[in-house]
Design a protein around this motif. Structure first.
Motif, PDB file in Angstrom:
ATOM      1  N   PRO A  11       3.943   3.212  -4.911  1.00  0.00           N
ATOM      2  CA  PRO A  11       3.147   3.777  -6.000  1.00  0.00           C
ATOM      3  C   PRO A  11       2.718   2.678  -6.980  1.00  0.00           C
ATOM      4  CG  PRO A  11       5.178   5.029  -5.678  1.00  0.00           C
ATOM      5  CD  PRO A  11       5.276   3.800  -4.826  1.00  0.00           C
ATOM      6  N   ARG A  12       1.518   2.814  -7.514  1.00  0.00           N
ATOM      7  CA  ARG A  12       0.965   1.774  -8.404  1.00  0.00           C
ATOM      8  C   ARG A  12       1.913   1.419  -9.551  1.00  0.00           C
ATOM      9  NH1 ARG A  12      -3.767   0.240  -6.653  1.00  0.00           N
ATOM     10  NH2 ARG A  12      -5.231   1.694  -5.715  1.00  0.00           N
ATOM     11  N   ARG A  13       2.572   2.379 -10.112  1.00  0.00           N
ATOM     12  CA  ARG A  13       3.461   2.126 -11.254  1.00  0.00           C
ATOM     13  C   ARG A  13       4.664   1.250 -10.895  1.00  0.00           C
ATOM     14  NH1 ARG A  13       4.592   7.014  -9.325  1.00  0.00           N
ATOM     15  NH2 ARG A  13       6.753   7.629  -9.042  1.00  0.00           N
ATOM     16  N   ARG A  68       4.425  -1.217  -8.479  1.00  0.00           N
ATOM     17  CA  ARG A  68       3.946  -2.479  -7.898  1.00  0.00           C
ATOM     18  C   ARG A  68       4.168  -3.625  -8.872  1.00  0.00           C
ATOM     19  NH1 ARG A  68      -1.640  -0.688  -4.806  1.00  0.00           N
ATOM     20  NH2 ARG A  68      -0.641   0.985  -3.626  1.00  0.00           N
ATOM     21  N   ASP A 106       0.814  -1.219   0.000  1.00  0.00           N
ATOM     22  CA  ASP A 106       0.000   0.000   0.000  1.00  0.00           C
ATOM     23  C   ASP A 106       0.846   1.267   0.000  1.00  0.00           C
ATOM     24  OD1 ASP A 106      -2.379  -1.409  -0.080  1.00  0.00           O
ATOM     25  OD2 ASP A 106      -2.823  -1.157   2.059  1.00  0.00           O
ATOM     26  N   THR A 150      -0.609  -7.474  -8.858  1.00  0.00           N
ATOM     27  CA  THR A 150      -1.100  -6.818  -7.643  1.00  0.00           C
ATOM     28  C   THR A 150      -1.933  -5.615  -8.060  1.00  0.00           C
ATOM     29  OG1 THR A 150       0.841  -5.379  -7.437  1.00  0.00           O
ATOM     30  CG2 THR A 150       0.924  -7.507  -6.319  1.00  0.00           C
ATOM     31  N   SER A 151      -2.719  -5.120  -7.141  1.00  0.00           N
ATOM     32  CA  SER A 151      -3.545  -3.941  -7.474  1.00  0.00           C
ATOM     33  C   SER A 151      -3.000  -2.697  -6.828  1.00  0.00           C
ATOM     34  CB  SER A 151      -4.976  -4.169  -7.042  1.00  0.00           C
ATOM     35  OG  SER A 151      -5.034  -4.537  -5.688  1.00  0.00           O
TER      36      SER A 151
END
Length: 126
Positions: free
Chosen positions: A117-119, A121, A114, A125-126
């Protein structure tokens, strides 16, 4: 049927298996030889102490959950090596089961993920 208590060796092997099953996990011994460190996106979420005299795992629990777990299980203590408010150390003991260890590893992984950062991950995974 009551859950079977585990010894330190089984505790650690269960934690290793749970960590290795998660997406994008790497492990190594970057600090000292006796600490097997598991990371996701370069961030630590699990440390396994390879010392036959101290068979513990250390993982992120979060302040509220960590405190509740320490109250419920005498063999769960403040995290060794890391921030005491957010990390817990788990040794074999009453109430420590394979299901609990798998849940703790997955929870620690999610808490750390969590913060990434999404980029950055890992895929899957979300």
């Amino acid at each position: 049927m009551p859950a079977v208590a585990m010894d330190g060796e089984r505790l650690q092997s269960t934690a290793r298996e749970a960590a290795q099953a998660l997406p994008g996990v790497s492990n190594g011994r970057p600090f000292v030889e006796k600490l097997d460190v598991y990371k996701v996106a370069g961030k630590v979420f699990l440390i396994i102490t390879d010392d036959p005299d101290e068979q513990i795992i250390t993982l992120k629990g979060g302040p509220g959950r960590g405190l509740a777990l320490r109250r419920e299980h005498p063999s769960i203590t403040e995290g060794r090596y890391l921030n005491k408010a957010n990390w817990i150390s788990v040794a074999a003991g009453r109430g420590i089961t394979a299901d609990l260890v798998r849940d703790l590893v997955a929870h620690s992984y999610e808490l750390v993920l969590d913060t990434v950062p999404r980029r950055r991950r890992p895929e899957g995974t979300s």
